[in-house]
Motif scaffolding. Structure first.
Motif, PDB file in Angstrom:
ATOM      1  N   ASP A 109     -26.323  66.963  76.197  1.00  0.00           N
ATOM      2  CA  ASP A 109     -25.636  66.784  77.583  1.00  0.00           C
ATOM      3  C   ASP A 109     -25.767  65.892  78.493  1.00  0.00           C
ATOM      4  OD1 ASP A 109     -24.350  69.388  76.470  1.00  0.00           O
ATOM      5  OD2 ASP A 109     -25.715  70.656  78.054  1.00  0.00           O
ATOM      6  N   ASP A 110     -27.013  65.354  78.518  1.00  0.00           N
ATOM      7  CA  ASP A 110     -27.190  64.182  79.588  1.00  0.00           C
ATOM      8  C   ASP A 110     -26.673  62.821  78.871  1.00  0.00           C
ATOM      9  OD1 ASP A 110     -28.346  65.779  81.155  1.00  0.00           O
ATOM     10  OD2 ASP A 110     -30.343  65.569  80.255  1.00  0.00           O
ATOM     11  N   GLU A 111     -27.034  62.748  77.715  1.00  0.00           N
ATOM     12  CA  GLU A 111     -26.362  61.515  76.904  1.00  0.00           C
ATOM     13  C   GLU A 111     -24.913  61.440  77.079  1.00  0.00           C
ATOM     14  OE1 GLU A 111     -29.526  60.828  73.493  1.00  0.00           O
ATOM     15  OE2 GLU A 111     -27.936  62.039  73.154  1.00  0.00           O
ATOM     16  N   ALA A 112     -24.070  62.545  76.748  1.00  0.00           N
ATOM     17  CA  ALA A 112     -22.703  62.763  76.682  1.00  0.00           C
ATOM     18  C   ALA A 112     -22.113  62.451  78.290  1.00  0.00           C
ATOM     19  CB  ALA A 112     -22.396  64.110  76.405  1.00  0.00           C
ATOM     20  N   THR A 113     -23.047  62.927  79.317  1.00  0.00           N
ATOM     21  CA  THR A 113     -22.657  62.799  80.738  1.00  0.00           C
ATOM     22  C   THR A 113     -22.791  61.359  81.030  1.00  0.00           C
ATOM     23  OG1 THR A 113     -23.217  64.834  81.435  1.00  0.00           O
ATOM     24  CG2 THR A 113     -22.804  63.318  83.025  1.00  0.00           C
ATOM     25  N   ILE A 114     -23.698  60.679  80.641  1.00  0.00           N
ATOM     26  CA  ILE A 114     -23.787  59.291  80.742  1.00  0.00           C
ATOM     27  C   ILE A 114     -22.820  58.321  80.421  1.00  0.00           C
ATOM     28  CG2 ILE A 114     -25.472  57.529  80.710  1.00  0.00           C
ATOM     29  CD1 ILE A 114     -27.763  59.270  80.995  1.00  0.00           C
ATOM     30  N   ILE A 115     -22.510  58.685  78.985  1.00  0.00           N
ATOM     31  CA  ILE A 115     -21.382  57.915  78.261  1.00  0.00           C
ATOM     32  C   ILE A 115     -20.060  58.167  79.007  1.00  0.00           C
ATOM     33  CG2 ILE A 115     -20.306  57.586  76.248  1.00  0.00           C
ATOM     34  CD1 ILE A 115     -22.793  58.043  75.002  1.00  0.00           C
ATOM     35  N   MET A 116     -19.769  59.370  79.267  1.00  0.00           N
ATOM     36  CA  MET A 116     -18.577  59.859  80.016  1.00  0.00           C
ATOM     37  C   MET A 116     -18.344  59.198  81.078  1.00  0.00           C
ATOM     38  SD  MET A 116     -17.054  61.689  82.538  1.00  0.00           S
ATOM     39  CE  MET A 116     -18.478  63.068  82.805  1.00  0.00           C
ATOM     40  N   TYR A 136     -20.822  59.815  89.905  1.00  0.00           N
ATOM     41  CA  TYR A 136     -22.056  59.465  90.398  1.00  0.00           C
ATOM     42  C   TYR A 136     -23.201  60.616  90.441  1.00  0.00           C
ATOM     43  CZ  TYR A 136     -20.893  54.338  91.245  1.00  0.00           C
ATOM     44  OH  TYR A 136     -20.676  53.270  91.181  1.00  0.00           O
ATOM     45  N   ARG A 137     -22.626  61.561  91.040  1.00  0.00           N
ATOM     46  CA  ARG A 137     -23.670  62.679  90.950  1.00  0.00           C
ATOM     47  C   ARG A 137     -24.134  63.196  89.589  1.00  0.00           C
ATOM     48  NH1 ARG A 137     -22.883  68.070  94.862  1.00  0.00           N
ATOM     49  NH2 ARG A 137     -24.803  69.370  93.944  1.00  0.00           N
ATOM     50  N   MET A 138     -22.972  63.266  88.870  1.00  0.00           N
ATOM     51  CA  MET A 138     -23.229  63.897  87.551  1.00  0.00           C
ATOM     52  C   MET A 138     -24.345  63.062  86.561  1.00  0.00           C
ATOM     53  SD  MET A 138     -19.539  65.245  86.334  1.00  0.00           S
ATOM     54  CE  MET A 138     -20.172  65.920  84.876  1.00  0.00           C
ATOM     55  N   LYS A 139     -24.031  61.714  86.840  1.00  0.00           N
ATOM     56  CA  LYS A 139     -24.747  60.619  85.968  1.00  0.00           C
ATOM     57  C   LYS A 139     -26.303  60.765  86.713  1.00  0.00           C
ATOM     58  CE  LYS A 139     -25.228  56.018  84.613  1.00  0.00           C
ATOM     59  NZ  LYS A 139     -24.815  54.439  84.596  1.00  0.00           N
ATOM     60  N   THR A 140     -26.407  60.719  87.954  1.00  0.00           N
ATOM     61  CA  THR A 140     -27.618  60.826  88.462  1.00  0.00           C
ATOM     62  C   THR A 140     -28.465  62.052  87.954  1.00  0.00           C
ATOM     63  OG1 THR A 140     -26.800  59.535  90.618  1.00  0.00           O
ATOM     64  CG2 THR A 140     -29.017  61.127  90.825  1.00  0.00           C
ATOM     65  N   GLU A 141     -27.761  63.166  88.085  1.00  0.00           N
ATOM     66  CA  GLU A 141     -28.596  64.458  87.716  1.00  0.00           C
ATOM     67  C   GLU A 141     -29.059  64.239  86.406  1.00  0.00           C
ATOM     68  OE1 GLU A 141     -25.837  67.395  88.559  1.00  0.00           O
ATOM     69  OE2 GLU A 141     -26.397  67.365  90.791  1.00  0.00           O
ATOM     70  N   ALA A 142     -27.965  63.546  85.426  1.00  0.00           N
ATOM     71  CA  ALA A 142     -28.350  63.388  83.918  1.00  0.00           C
ATOM     72  C   ALA A 142     -29.710  62.643  83.779  1.00  0.00           C
ATOM     73  CB  ALA A 142     -27.058  63.027  83.328  1.00  0.00           C
ATOM     74  N   VAL A 143     -29.633  61.331  84.545  1.00  0.00           N
ATOM     75  CA  VAL A 143     -30.680  60.324  84.349  1.00  0.00           C
ATOM     76  C   VAL A 143     -32.036  60.911  84.774  1.00  0.00           C
ATOM     77  CG1 VAL A 143     -31.268  58.200  85.444  1.00  0.00           C
ATOM     78  CG2 VAL A 143     -28.985  58.447  84.595  1.00  0.00           C
ATOM     79  N   ILE A 169     -27.843  53.894  88.533  1.00  0.00           N
ATOM     80  CA  ILE A 169     -26.627  54.626  88.453  1.00  0.00           C
ATOM     81  C   ILE A 169     -25.370  53.683  88.872  1.00  0.00           C
ATOM     82  CG2 ILE A 169     -25.059  56.445  89.243  1.00  0.00           C
ATOM     83  CD1 ILE A 169     -27.824  57.048  87.637  1.00  0.00           C
ATOM     84  N   GLY A 170     -25.628  52.829  89.767  1.00  0.00           N
ATOM     85  CA  GLY A 170     -24.454  51.835  90.111  1.00  0.00           C
ATOM     86  C   GLY A 170     -24.140  50.713  89.344  1.00  0.00           C
ATOM     87  N   GLU A 171     -25.176  50.363  88.682  1.00  0.00           N
ATOM     88  CA  GLU A 171     -24.993  49.040  87.777  1.00  0.00           C
ATOM     89  C   GLU A 171     -23.472  48.982  86.991  1.00  0.00           C
ATOM     90  OE1 GLU A 171     -28.366  48.952  85.396  1.00  0.00           O
ATOM     91  OE2 GLU A 171     -29.728  47.708  87.014  1.00  0.00           O
ATOM     92  N   THR A 172     -23.309  50.262  86.356  1.00  0.00           N
ATOM     93  CA  THR A 172     -21.830  50.252  85.686  1.00  0.00           C
ATOM     94  C   THR A 172     -20.615  50.232  86.536  1.00  0.00           C
ATOM     95  OG1 THR A 172     -22.910  51.544  84.195  1.00  0.00           O
ATOM     96  CG2 THR A 172     -20.784  51.597  84.274  1.00  0.00           C
TER      97      THR A 172
END
Length: 311
Positions: A109-116, A136-143, A169-172
């Motif tokens: 789930d976390d890999e999928a969220t980050i890629i999404m 950003y919130r979803m990716k932050t929680e995943a990271v 998180i903000g780099e992308t």
């Protein structure tokens, strides 16, 4: 899986650089039936029927989908879950296609969220503040989960990377860590205020301050914005302080908005409205002179009745 028509060997990092991959692993592009694709849970990016979408539909009609949909198998269920490519998939449906090319690979789930999040932030031209906020919130929680760190440490340094979590998180998205944290704060707004941010009725920085208010206080603030118009950073900041001290009331918000009301506030009357009350041959100057005279009469009547008017 049913409906498979062709397979092509390809290095998946050609299109999805952040997709986990081992060694020289290649993945197949499968042509899958449209009805086998299912949306990503809580996908924060909206699909809008705008000019950009119409252009994508026409492109798909002419040359098909050039970048495959990225998907993963659904646990114990038929079909696949779309990770990246929701707009392309919708365009394929609108173009009348029965199948769409896809790279299907397993990921948690976390890999999928980050890629999404990364693919949408990197590929979309128009992104609403609310979309970026929840992404950003979803990716932050995943990271944070990937790093095995408590969620309260969201803004602290990641020792082996020498960066804050929110900086990663903000780099992308091309944002500083501070801006990422501000965007995440927007997810704590009630929906009417968040809609105001998306519709540019509420500026970004004041919205961030209002996100610290309790829900009831945000409702009061929203009503005040509708009544008085734009809210300034100074006004929102004062509300934030008063809320933190437990002294913010609905009357207090009204007082803040009235005290800070700009003197050059404008009321716009559309031409279609004015034409109902004036002859067709009246010029704007003539209309203005009559409106001012009527307002003067209205003012004198109310002063005679003892009403206190704004000076």
């Amino acid at each position: 899986m049913s409906g498979e028509k062709k397979k092509v060997k390809i290095g998946s990092d050609d299109w999805f650089p952040s997709l986990p991959q081992e060694g020289n692993e290649t993945r197949e592009i499968r042509e899958l039936p449209i009805d086998e694709f299912y949306p990503f849970k809580n996908h924060p990016f909206k699909i809008r029927d705008d000019a950009e979408m119409l252009e994508l539909i026409e492109s798909v009609k002419r040359i098909g989908i050039q970048i495959p949909i990225l998907a993963r198998p659904r646990d114990g269920k038929d079909g696949v879950e779309t990770i990246a490519g929701h707009r392309r998939l919708q365009a394929a449906i609108m173009a009348g296609l029965e199948t769409a090319p896809a790279i299907v690979t397993s990921m948690d789930d976390d890999e999928a969220t980050i890629i999404m999040v990364d693919t949408n932030l990197g590929q979309r031209v128009h992104i609403l503040p609310s979309e970026k906020a929840f992404a950003y919130r979803m990716k932050t929680e995943a990271v944070i989960r990937k790093l095995g760190r408590p969620e309260k440490n969201v803004g602290q340094d990641v020792p082996h990377l020498g960066k804050r979590t929110t900086e990663i998180i903000g780099e992308t998205g091309g944002d500083s860590y501070k801006q990422v944290e501000r965007y995440i704060r927007l997810t704590y707004l009630i929906q009417p205020l968040l809609d105001m941010v998306d519709n540019k009725e509420l500026d970004f920085i004041p919205a961030v301050d209002l996100s610290y208010l309790k829900n009831k206080e945000q409702i009061w603030a929203g009503c005040a914005v509708e009544k008085y118009g734009k809210i300034s950073g100074k006004q929102a900041g004062l509300m934030k302080v008063m809320s933190k001290e437990g002294i913010l009331t609905e009357e207090g918000i009204e007082a803040i908005m009235r005290a800070e009301q700009p003197l050059d506030m404008k009321v716009t009357l559309r031409g279609t409205i004015l034409q109902k009350y004036f002859p067709k041959d009246y010029t704007p100057k003539q209309m203005q002179e009559i409106i001012i005279q009527l307002l003067e009469n209205w003012k004198r009547e109310h002063e005679r009745d003892g009403f206190k008017l704004i000076k």
